[in-house]
Design an enzyme around this catalytic site. Structure first.
Site, PDB file in Angstrom:
ATOM      1  N   ASN A  38       0.800  -1.223   0.000  1.00 28.85           N
ATOM      2  CA  ASN A  38       0.000   0.000   0.000  1.00 28.85           C
ATOM      3  C   ASN A  38       0.834   1.274   0.000  1.00 28.85           C
ATOM      4  OD1 ASN A  38       0.383  -1.348   2.683  1.00 28.85           O
ATOM      5  ND2 ASN A  38      -0.231   0.671   3.430  1.00 28.85           N
ATOM      6  N   GLN A  92      -4.984  -3.649  -1.591  1.00 33.81           N
ATOM      7  CA  GLN A  92      -4.587  -2.665  -2.599  1.00 33.81           C
ATOM      8  C   GLN A  92      -4.649  -3.213  -4.023  1.00 33.81           C
ATOM      9  OE1 GLN A  92      -4.075   0.509  -2.631  1.00 33.81           O
ATOM     10  NE2 GLN A  92      -4.241   0.803  -0.433  1.00 33.81           N
ATOM     11  N   SER A 125     -11.058  -5.034   0.953  1.00 31.40           N
ATOM     12  CA  SER A 125     -11.866  -3.968   1.550  1.00 31.40           C
ATOM     13  C   SER A 125     -12.542  -3.160   0.447  1.00 31.40           C
ATOM     14  CB  SER A 125     -10.987  -3.049   2.398  1.00 31.40           C
ATOM     15  OG  SER A 125     -11.767  -2.133   3.119  1.00 31.40           O
ATOM     16  N   THR A 127     -25.927  -9.969  11.943  1.00 31.27           N
ATOM     17  CA  THR A 127     -26.772  -9.711  10.779  1.00 31.27           C
ATOM     18  C   THR A 127     -25.969  -9.018   9.691  1.00 31.27           C
ATOM     19  OG1 THR A 127     -28.720  -9.507  12.193  1.00 31.27           O
ATOM     20  CG2 THR A 127     -28.879  -8.569   9.974  1.00 31.27           C
ATOM     21  N   CYS A 139      -3.146   4.593   8.104  1.00 32.76           N
ATOM     22  CA  CYS A 139      -3.351   4.102   9.468  1.00 32.76           C
ATOM     23  C   CYS A 139      -2.296   4.607  10.428  1.00 32.76           C
ATOM     24  CB  CYS A 139      -3.380   2.576   9.477  1.00 32.76           C
ATOM     25  SG  CYS A 139      -4.697   1.908   8.452  1.00 32.76           S
TER      26      CYS A 139
END
Length: 380
Positions: free
Chosen positions: A151, A179, A199, A237, A325
């Site tokens: 990344n 990525q 993601s 859920t 991050c």
């Protein structure tokens, strides 16, 4: 002053069609997919449809896709899940020094619980040595977790060769493909990948949703307990609206991949070419042969990261020093330290440009013009 966003590796804007899909589902399909009445069945149909689209994108089976809250949870689920399920077979894990913290911090945690972790070094291009990996594989190695594409510098690892090596060993092979997914064609069967993390917000999908591909034979101890969703592997859920939007983003990414690859190559060539023609001194970090097309990491001697980022931001340009991050941290990039060593100036003067949706050649031209002015001023 223009406003230009070149930090798509940190997060990407949602595609308009993805927003439309999510809003439509939120308005019209609110049922719980575990319910047997018509509202639940409508939600279940959307969930199944989305899972099929995502599984097909990897040449995976329908039941091998586990929806998660994002890449971090998918990484955690893969590593912790295999470690717990296989600790009676061994407690040795192999990873690299340049993984995302969603992998490194899990490995650190497992070390505290008695597991042994080998952190493979990388060369100056950010690539591991297959020979070193082969030498580190042991009888008690239960998992190899090596990222697909980095990344921060964009370097792509020899995934096919790693898969070939590990398939003949009892260890499972996990790759963080957050990525790479959407820009690189990934066939989990052909690459011999057992587990893979993704993601949605990196491919113009919503934040807070991702998935873990887990090959059917991989034993996974769940970390959440409750209902029997996701075939008892991840209780809770399902986030149907975000999952449907994620599937829409995947569909768009697949349909436009060739076009985007060409566009990002053009952006990178424009950036590098105009800098080369200028008096600015710079170098590119990462592999020039094995790389993600949307990530360009550049080092500017005589500058420092904070001054570069602040000045670019004042010119309306959003870039980063690497992993989002660790934003705000004064610690140098662990990726650049692994590549160049703690004493290298590159760990203090490198910034990442990453391209994506809505970027144009005119924007890249503007960024280069401002960058040249800023670097010239800072090094004067």
């Amino acid at each position: 002053m223009q406003k230009v966003y070149l930090d798509h590796a940190a997060t990407s804007p949602m595609h308009p069609s993805v927003i439309d899909k999510q809003v439509s589902v939120m308005n019209n399909t609110f049922g719980n997919p575990s319910s047997i009445h018509s509202y639940g069945r409508e939600a279940r149909h959307l969930l199944d449809e989305s899972r099929t689209i995502i599984a097909d994108s990897l040449n995976a089976d329908f039941n091998e896709i586990i929806f998660t809250s994002g890449g971090t949870e998918a990484d955690n689920m893969a590593i912790m899940g295999v470690a717990e399920a296989r600790k009676n077979k061994g407690k040795h894990i192999i990873t690299t020094q340049i993984e995302h913290h969603a992998v490194l911090h899990v490995c650190n945690h497992l070390e505290e619980k008695g597991f042994e972790v080998t952190y493979l070094p990388v060369d100056k291009e950010g690539r591991i040595s297959l020979e070193e990996l082969k030498n580190e594989l042991r009888e008690d190695t239960i998992l190899v977790t090596i990222m697909f594409g980095n990344n921060e510098v964009g370097t792509v690892q020899p995934i096919q060769e790693i898969g070939e090596l590990v398939k003949d060993h009892p260890a499972y092979f996990h790759t963080d493909a957050v990525q790479a997914y959407g820009l690189t064609k990934i066939d989990v069967k052909a690459l011999h990948i057992d587990l893979l993390s993704v993601s949605a917000h990196k491919i113009n999908g919503p934040k807070g949703i991702g998935f873990l591909y887990s090959q059917n034979d991989v034993p996974l101890t769940p970390s959440l307990f409750g209902g029997e969703q996701e075939r008892k592997r991840r209780a809770g859920t399902e986030n149907v609206a975000s999952i449907a939007a994620f599937a829409e983003a995947v569909t768009i990414a697949q349909a436009t991949r060739t076009e985007k690859l060409s566009e990002y190559e053009k952006f990178a060539n424009t950036l590098i070419g105009k800098l080369t023609e200028s008096p600015v001194e710079f170098s590119r970090n990462g592999s020039l042969e094995h790389y993600l097309p949307h990530v360009v990491n550049l080092s500017f001697p005589g500058t420092d990261v904070e001054s570069l980022l602040v000045n670019l931001d004042m010119s309306g340009i959003a870039v980063s020093s690497g992993s989002a991050c660790t934003a705000g941290s004064i610690e140098p990039s662990h990726v650049l330290v692994a590549m160049f060593g703690k004493e290298s100036d590159k760990i203090r003067n490198s910034i990442r440009f990453s391209f994506g949706l809505h970027n144009t050649t005119d924007q890249v031209d503007y960024v280069v013009e401002e960058l040249i002015k800023i670097v010239t001023r800072l090094t004067r």
